[in-house]
Design an enzyme around this catalytic site. Sequence first.
Site, PDB file in Angstrom:
ATOM      1  N   GLN A  78       0.835  -1.198   0.000  1.00  0.00           N
ATOM      2  CA  GLN A  78       0.000   0.000   0.000  1.00  0.00           C
ATOM      3  C   GLN A  78       0.872   1.251   0.000  1.00  0.00           C
ATOM      4  OE1 GLN A  78      -3.496  -0.169   2.208  1.00  0.00           O
ATOM      5  NE2 GLN A  78      -4.109   1.847   1.521  1.00  0.00           N
ATOM      6  N   PHE A  79       1.176   1.757  -1.198  1.00  0.00           N
ATOM      7  CA  PHE A  79       2.016   2.942  -1.315  1.00  0.00           C
ATOM      8  C   PHE A  79       1.368   4.167  -0.697  1.00  0.00           C
ATOM      9  CE2 PHE A  79      -0.650   3.531  -5.009  1.00  0.00           C
ATOM     10  CZ  PHE A  79      -0.765   4.906  -5.150  1.00  0.00           C
ATOM     11  N   THR A  80       0.036   4.173  -0.557  1.00  0.00           N
ATOM     12  CA  THR A  80      -0.649   5.350  -0.023  1.00  0.00           C
ATOM     13  C   THR A  80      -0.338   5.603   1.452  1.00  0.00           C
ATOM     14  OG1 THR A  80      -2.676   4.119   0.476  1.00  0.00           O
ATOM     15  CG2 THR A  80      -2.521   5.161  -1.706  1.00  0.00           C
TER      16      THR A  80
END
Length: 147
Positions: A78-80
Amino acid sequence: MRVVVQRCKDAKVTVDGAVIGEIGKGLMLLVGVTHGDTEKDAKYLADKIAGLRIFEDEAGKMNFSVTDTGGAILSVSQFTLYGDCRKGRRPNFMAAAAPIEAQALYDYFNRELRGNGLQVETGVFGAMMDVSLTNWGPVTLILDSQG
């Protein structure tokens, strides 16, 4: 690296309607990688999570780890987690590592979890995924290898 750890009764991830990873009792992990993260960061967090005592004993105290309870892990990239929302209304994701770098560390992190004797299910790196879980407690923690 940053990991959101959620103790769960069950969790699953689907891609295009197909279940890709699914677990019963254990931990749901959302995993983010930033610039400068190394295998040392990934190993530190994998070891920390494997031994993190957030499951209750018979007295109701958090004394058992996912390893102790025989639970499983669902790990989803999850890059967010590195989204910066301090300015404006659209998150800035410049702190997230480039996909090639992030995927290499994410894969290494999952191998390290497995090396701790854990069953690890994953999503599909970079895919649009639907994630569902029953957060147990709820218990949710944020771990960061940089501090």
